[in-house]
Design an enzyme around this catalytic site. Structure first.
Site, short mmCIF file in Angstrom:
data_model
loop_
_atom_site.label_atom_id
_atom_site.label_comp_id
_atom_site.label_asym_id
_atom_site.label_seq_id
_atom_site.Cartn_x
_atom_site.Cartn_y
_atom_site.Cartn_z
N GLU A 65 0.81 -1.22 0.00
CA GLU A 65 0.00 0.00 0.00
C GLU A 65 0.84 1.27 0.00
O GLU A 65 0.50 2.24 -0.67
CB GLU A 65 -0.96 0.01 1.19
CG GLU A 65 -2.12 -0.98 1.08
CD GLU A 65 -1.77 -2.39 1.53
OE1 GLU A 65 -0.60 -2.63 1.89
OE2 GLU A 65 -2.66 -3.25 1.50
N ALA B 50 -10.50 0.66 5.09
CA ALA B 50 -9.84 1.84 5.67
C ALA B 50 -8.67 1.46 6.56
O ALA B 50 -7.67 2.17 6.64
CB ALA B 50 -10.85 2.67 6.46
N PHE C 9 -6.42 -0.55 6.14
CA PHE C 9 -5.16 -0.75 5.41
C PHE C 9 -4.46 0.58 5.12
O PHE C 9 -3.31 0.59 4.68
CB PHE C 9 -5.39 -1.54 4.12
CG PHE C 9 -6.18 -2.82 4.30
CD1 PHE C 9 -6.13 -3.53 5.49
CD2 PHE C 9 -7.00 -3.31 3.28
CE1 PHE C 9 -6.87 -4.70 5.67
CE2 PHE C 9 -7.73 -4.48 3.45
CZ PHE C 9 -7.68 -5.18 4.65
N HIS D 55 -10.64 -4.61 11.45
CA HIS D 55 -11.35 -4.45 10.18
C HIS D 55 -12.67 -3.71 10.29
O HIS D 55 -13.44 -3.71 9.33
CB HIS D 55 -11.60 -5.82 9.56
CG HIS D 55 -10.38 -6.44 8.96
ND1 HIS D 55 -9.31 -6.84 9.72
CD2 HIS D 55 -10.04 -6.71 7.68
CE1 HIS D 55 -8.37 -7.34 8.93
NE2 HIS D 55 -8.78 -7.27 7.69
#
Ligand SMILES: Cc1ncc(C[n+]2csc(CCOP(=O)(O)OP(=O)(O)O)c2C)c(N)n1
Ligand SMILES: Cc1ncc(C[n+]2csc(CCOP(=O)(O)OP(=O)(O)O)c2C)c(N)n1
Ligand SMILES: [Mg+2]
Ligand SMILES: [Mg+2]
Lengths: 318, 321, 318, 321
Positions: free
Chosen positions: A51, A75, A77, A120
C-alpha cells in the site's frame, strides 16, 4: 427513476470518468473487473500488496499530470501507508507553494456491523480530518456515492472516499447521465423543527427511521447529512441548529476526537448558534473501545435507533 | 561514452557551485539568517552532478532531505533556492517549504522530502507516468543508505521491477543515516547487492569520482530509456559535515574517517584530471570559482532583497483550485 | 527546590525506572548516551531506521514480559509505523480478550515554532485519541514530564508520550526522589473565576502569561492543564467551566477534530456544565493548514498570547 | 533426525485434526453459525504441523489471518478455538477477537493478525525477548507470500538478522495473496531467494510434505537455538478453498491448478508413507479420523453450550489493569 446499488453507483462514476478523461488511472490489489475489461491493464492496474508503494505512486502520477484513483480496500489498510497519505499527498501542494496539483482519489471502505473485529471495523475519518490538505467524502446514498465520487475524481486535490461497507448493496435512485454532488454541501435529508440530528454515512438511515418513529410522538426531527467531512458545511449545520435549538450527532466511529466532536464544537463555538441552543448537545457514537467480534457486543457498541431516540428525548428533556 | 573537455568543465563548475552554495548556506544558517534545518551536500557533489549529467531537462528526479545538490545539478535557479532557504516570497515554494521541501516541477525536480524513504514510492509513480506517457523520459530517485532500511525501499524497488519502469534508484551511501551507521544497521556490505532481491541490476560505484558516476548513471539511464527497466546504483560517498547544520545531533563518526574521506574530495579529483589533461589551468579554475562565488552572492542578495511572505499567506495553497 | 530542564527530567525518569526494573528496554535510532552508558547496548538498543519494525518489536517484547520504551524521535515519524501503533499495540489487549499485557511507552516530540515546515511540525495527538487502547501523556512542565513518564513506564498499557520540542531546555522544579503524576489527573495551573482556559503543552505557559496580563484588567483566568489526553480528566475540566461559565481551549494543533474539539464537546454535552455556560466556547488553535516554513507565516498560525487574550475577551463579551 | 513411528502418527493426527476442524468451520460459516470471516487452512496442513513438530511448548509462534492450523499445531484447545469462532464467552478471546485474532499466550501462540505483514515486527520483538531472557527459546513467524510484498517483511528480516535473533521466518507460499498472484507481484521465483538480501539462509521446501517441512524446520530451529540467528523458510503449498469462506472475493485461480494441487494433498501423502511403512492400516486411519471428528464435534458442542458474552462485556479489556 432508475435504482442502483451503492456499489453500482460507484462503479458507474468510475466508468464514466474513465471514459471522459484518459488521464485517469486505477490502482488496487484487486481492481473491479468491469473497469479492467473496458480500460485494460495499463490504466487499471493490479498492484502487489504494497500500500505505501502504490499510494505514493498515485502521488507521483498525479504530480506528473495523471488523475489516479487508488483503492486500498478497507480503511484499516491505510495505516500501513499513513505517511504517504498524511505527510506526502496531503502536504505536498502546500509545501511546494502550490506549484503543482495532486488530483488523487483514495477509496476505502469503513464501518462495523459484520463481525470483522477491531482491525477491520474501523471508521477513522476523523484522524484524517485533522490533516489539512485532504478532502473527505462520506456518502450515504447511491445518488451521493456517484455524484461525490465524480466530484472527487475531477477535484485537483487528494480526496479520501470513505464508503460504508454495509451499504454496498443498498439501492437508491440514481438518474441517468452526468451529474455531480459538490464537495462541501450538506443535504437536509428531512426537514423538521424540534431537534437537529446530524448523522454520518449509514447512520443517516438510522436517523431517518427514528424520525419516522418519533413523528408519531409529535417530535419533528431535522436530519442533516454532511456528505463531505472536508470541506464541512458548517453553515448548513449551524443554520439547522439555530432553527431547532437542539443537536444530536450520530456517528458510528468512536466519540473521542471524532467527527461528532468537531460538529459539536463548531456549534458550541458559534455565538449566534450557541445563543439559540436550548439544551446540551448529545453525541451518539461508538464508545471508546475497539470494535468487538461477537455479535451481541458488536451490536452494543454500534449506535442504533434506540440510542438515537433516547438522545433525542434527552435533548428534549423527555 | 566519450566526454569532451567542455562537458567536463561544465561538470566541474556544477560541483563547485554546489560546494560554494552549501558553504554559504552553512554560514547563513550558523548566522541564523536561514532558519529551520539544513542538511549539507558537501562531499557528495559528484553524485548529483554525475547522475544528472545524463539526464534531459524533461527527465525527472525525486530528492530527499539532503537535496540542494540534486536541485542544482538538475538546473535549479540558485536565486529561487536561496530565497526559499531565507523563507522569502520569491523562493521556489514561496517560503512554505524551506530546505527540506524545495521543488521545481518546471525542470522536473519533483521535490525534496523530510521523511526518510518517502520519496521512493513517489518516484515510482513518476516513472509509471513516464511509461504511460509513451515517450522515453526517465526518473531518478535519490535517497540515502538510511532510506534502504525503511519498508518503502522494499515496496518501491519491487513495484518498479515488476512494472519495468524507467527509473534509476540512486542510493547515496555516505555510510551513516544521522546517528545510524549502515554497517551496524544492515547485515550486507553493499546496498547494491540487495538489487538481486528485485531482479534488477545493482552496481557499486565510486561516488566521489564524477566520471565513474556519470558513466554508471548513463548506462542505467540508457537501460531505462530502452525499456529494460530499473537499476539500483549505490554510490559510495561521504558527507563532510554533521548530519544537519544544527548541532544538537552529536557527530559520532571517527575523526580519522572524516579525514580520510576529505582526502578523496570529489572536486579535488576532477581538478587533478583537468590539470593532467591540460583542460584547465589553476588560474582558470580560480576564475570559475570566482564566477560561482558571485552567482552564490547574487543569490543571497536576491534572497535578502526579496520580501518575506505576508503572515496571512500561510492560509493559501492548502488546496489547489 | 532543584530545577531541571524538561529533557533532564525525562532522562531522570528513564534512568530511575531502568534501575528499578530490569525488564525495561530502550529502542531508538539514537538512544540517549547516558542511558546507553549505564545500561549497555543489550537493554538500550540502537535500531536501524525502521520504525515499523522496532515499534512492532516493542509490542512483541511487551507481550513476552518486557517493558519497552520505543523512542521514535519526532511525532511525524509515527506515520511510517501507524499500523503497528493503532492496529497492533492499541488493539491487541482487547482483541485477545485481555489475556496478555502490553506495557509500552512510545516517545515522540511534537510542536511547531522552529521553522521545520509541514512534515516536521505536527502535533497529531488527536488522531491517536480516536484510537481506544492507547493512553496519551502531554506534559507541560519538567515536573510533569518526569512524573508522567514514570507513570507511563509503570502502566501496563501502550502509552504515547508527546513531548514538546520547544520545551526541551525549559527549566522547572523537580523534587529529588521518586514520585509519580497519575494518568488522568488534570492540574489547575492557576485558579480564577471569570474564564476557564484549558491549554495543552507549551500553550499552558502562554495561557499563564495571558492570565498575568489580564489580571491587570481585572479579568481572572483559571488555567487548566489536562496533562494526559487519555484518560482525559473530564471532571476537572467540567468543574472548572461550571464554576466560571466560560471556556477557551488553546492547542497548537489544527482545530478540526483536535483535542480542543473534544474538550469543547465534552463541555457542551454535559447538561450540568452546559447549564452554567454563559457564552459560546472558543477554540484557539492552529488554522487548518500544514505548518509553513517561513517565520512570519509560522508565527501567524501558532496560537499566541494575543489570540488567547482576544478569545478571552470574546467570551467575556468585551 | 530420525522420526519414530509414534511421532509420525502424531503428525498425521494433527493434520487430520486441522482438516476436520477447518471443514467444520467452513460448514458452520456457510450455515451462518460462525459470523465474520474465516480463512481456511485446508491444503496447507503440513506446514503448521511440520514446523511446530520441532518446537517446544515454551517456544513461541506468531500467526496471521489464516491461523487456525498454526493454533492447532502449537497445541491450542479446539474447544476454546471453536468457542471463539462462535463468539462465545469461553473462547480464547472471550469473543472479542474471532478467527483473525485467536491467541493463546499460555502455549506461546502470540496471536493471529488481520493485517498482512503486521505479525512480522511483533515476532521480531518476541525473538528479542527470547534472546534477552538468555534461554534457548525460539520464535516462529508464519506469514504468507502476500506478506513479503509489505515493507514490514523487509524491515523485520533486516532487524532479525543484524540482531541475530532466534527466529524462523516461515513463509507459506500458496502462490496467491487473495486476488494477487505472486508471480505477477514479485519479480523473483522464490521468496527464499530474498533471504540473501538479509544475509540469512533461505530454503525452499515442499510445503505439502510434512517430513520435508519437519526436517527443514528442525534445522532452522537448531540454528536459532544455537545462537546462529534467523532463517527464512519458504514452503511451497496451496490453499484448496477460496481466499475466505465469504464468497464475495472472486477466486481467480485456474481450476486445473487447484486440481493439480489437490493431487498433492499433504494428508494423502502421509497416508501413503504410513501405509507403505506399515505404520498404520486404513482401518487405523479411519479410527483416528473418527476420534478427530468427535473432538471437533465436542468443540462445536462446547461452543454451542457456552454463553454469549453480555453486550456490556464490550466495554472491558480495552486497558489492562
Ligand atoms: C521516517 C523517518 N525516520 C527518521 C527520520 C529522521 N532522520 C532524518 S534524516 C535521517 C538519516 C537519513 O539517512 P540517509 O538516508 O542515509 O541520508 P543522509 O542523511 O545520510 O544523506 C533520519 C534518521 C526521518 N526524517 N524520517
Ligand atoms: C495491509 C493489508 N492489506 C490488505 C489486506 C487484505 N488482505 C487480507 S488477506 C490478504 C492476502 C494475504 O496473502 P498471503 O499473505 O499470501 O496469505 P494467504 O491469504 O495466501 O494465506 C489480503 C490482501 C490486509 N489484510 N492487510
Ligand atoms: Mg546516509
Ligand atoms: Mg498466499
Amino acid at each position: 427513476m432508475r435504482e442502483l446499488t451503492f456499489a453500482e453507483a460507484a462503479l458507474e462514476a468510475l466508468v464514466e470518468e474513465f471514459r471522459r478523461d484518459g488521464k485517469t488511472i486505477y490502482m488496487s490489489t484487486g481492481p473491479p473487473a468491469p473497469l479492467l475489461e473496458e480500460f485494460g491493464p495499463e490504466r487499471v492496474r493490479a498492484t502487489p500488496i504494497s500500500e505505501s508503494a502504490f499510494v505514493g505512486a498515485a502521488t507521483g502520477l498525479a504530480g506528473c499530470g495523471f488523475r489516479p484513483v487508488a483503492d486500498l480496500g478497507m480503511a484499516t489498510f491505510m495505516f500501513v501507508a499513513t505517511d504517504q497519505l498524511v505527510n506526502q499527498a496531503a502536504k505536498i501542494t502546500y509545501m511546494f507553494g502550490g506549484q503543482a496539483r495532486f488530483p488523487i482519489v483514495f477509496r476505502v471502505s469503513v464501518g462495523a456491523g459484520r463481525s470483522l473485529a477491531a482491525q477491520h471495523s474501523i471508521s477513522p475519518y476523523s484522524m484524517f480530518m485533522n490533516i489539512p490538505g485532504l478532502k473527505i467524502i462520506l456518502p450515504s446514498t447511491p445518488y451521493d456515492m456517484k455524484g461525490l465520487l465524480v466530484s472527487a475524481i475531477r477535484d485537483n486535490n487528494p480526496v479520501l472516499s470513505f464508503e460504508h461497507m454495509a451499504m454496498g448493496r443498498v439501492k437508491g435512485e440514481v438518474p441517468e447521465g452526468d451529474y455531480t454532488v459538490p464537495l462541501g454541501q450538506a443535504r437536509v435529508a428531512r426537514e423538521g423543527g424540534d431537534v437537529t440530528v446530524v448523522a454520518l454515512a449509514r447512520m443517516v438511515h438510522e436517523a431517518l427511521s427514528v424520525a419516522d418513529e418519533l413523528q408519531g410522538e409529535g417530535i419533528s426531527l431535522e436530519v442533516v447529512d454532511p456528505r463531505t467531512l472536508v470541506p464541512l458545511d458548517k453553515e448548513a449545520i449551524r443554520a439547522s441548529v439555530a432553527k431547532t435549538g437542539r443537536l444530536v450527532v450520530v456517528d458510528e466511529a468512536c466519540a473521542t476526537c471524532g467527527a461528532a466532536a468537531e460538529i459539536a464544537a463548531l456549534v458550541a463555538e458559534d455565538p449566534h448558534t450557541f445563543s439559540h441552543l436550548k439544551a446540551s448537545i448529545r453525541r451518539v457514537c461508538a464508545p471508546d473501545v475497539p470494535i468487538p467480534y461477537s455479535p451481541p457486543m458488536e451490536a452494543y457498541v454500534i449506535p442504533d435507533k434506540v440510542r438515537i431516540a433516547a438522545a433525542v428525548r434527552g435533548v428534549l428533556g423527555r | 561514452m566519450p566526454l569532451d573537455r567542455e562537458e567536463l568543465v561544465h561538470l566541474y563548475q556544477q560541483m563547485v557551485t554546489i560546494r560554494r552554495f552549501e558553504e554559504r548556506t552553512s554560514e547563513e544558517f550558523q548566522g541564523r539568517a536561514i532558519p529551520g534545518i539544513v542538511h549539507s551536500y558537501i562531499g557528495q557533489e559528484a553524485v548529483a552532478v554525475g547522475v544528472c549529467a545524463g539526464l534531459r531537462r524533461d527527465d525527472r528526479i525525486v530528492s530527499n532531505h539532503r537535496g540542494h545538490g540534486h536541485c542544482i545539478a538538475k538546473g535549479a535557479d540558485l536565486k529561487r533556492m536561496m530565497a526559499e532557504l531565507y523563507g522569502r516570497k520569491t523562493g521556489y515554494c514561496q517560503g512554505k517549504g524551506g530546505s527540506m521541501h524545495i521543488a521545481d516541477f518546471g525542470i522536473g525536480m519533483l521535490g525534496a522530502n523530510g521523511i526518510v524513504g518517502a520519496g521512493l514510492p513517489i518516484s515510482v509513480g513518476a516513472a509509471l507516468a513516464a511509461k504511460l506517457e509513451g515517450g522515453d523520459r526517465v526518473v531518478v530517485c535519490f535517497f540515502g543508505d538510511g532510506a534502504t532500511q525503511e519498508g518503502t525501499f522494499h515496496e518501491s524497488m519491487n513495484l518498479a521491477s515488476i512494472w519495468k519502469l524507467p527509473i534509476i534508484f540512486a542510493c547515496e551511501n555516505n555510510l551513516y543515516g544521522s546517528t545510524v551507521s549502515l554497517r551496524e544497521a544492515v547485515p550486507v556490505t553493499d546496498v547494491a547487492s540487495r538489487a538481486a532481491a528485485y531482479a534488477m541490476p545493482g552496481v557499486v560505484v565510486d561516488g566521489n569520482d564524477v566520471l565513474e558516476v556519470r558513466r554508471a548513471a548513463a548506462e542505467a539511464v540508457a537501460r531505462a530509456r530502452g525499456g529494460a527497466g530499473p537499476t539500483l546504483l549505490e554510490f559510495k560517498t561521504y558527507r563532510w559535515r554533521g548530519h544537519t547544520e544544527f548541532r544538537a545531533i552529536p557527530d559520532n563518526r571517527p575523526p580519522e574517517e572524516v579525514e580520510t574521506w576529505k582526502q578523496r574530495c570529489p572536486i579535488g579529483r576532477v581538478e587533478q584530471v583537468l590539470l593532467q589533461e591540460d583542460i584547465l589551468t589553476r588560474h582558470q579554475m580560480d576564475e570559475i570559482d570566482g564566477r560561482v562565488r558571485s552567482l552564490v552572492e547574487e543569490a543571497v542578495s536576491f534572497a535578502l532583497a526579496s520580501p518575506l511572505p505576508a503572515p496571512e499567506d500561510a492560509l493559501s495553497d492548502v488546496y489547489s483550485p
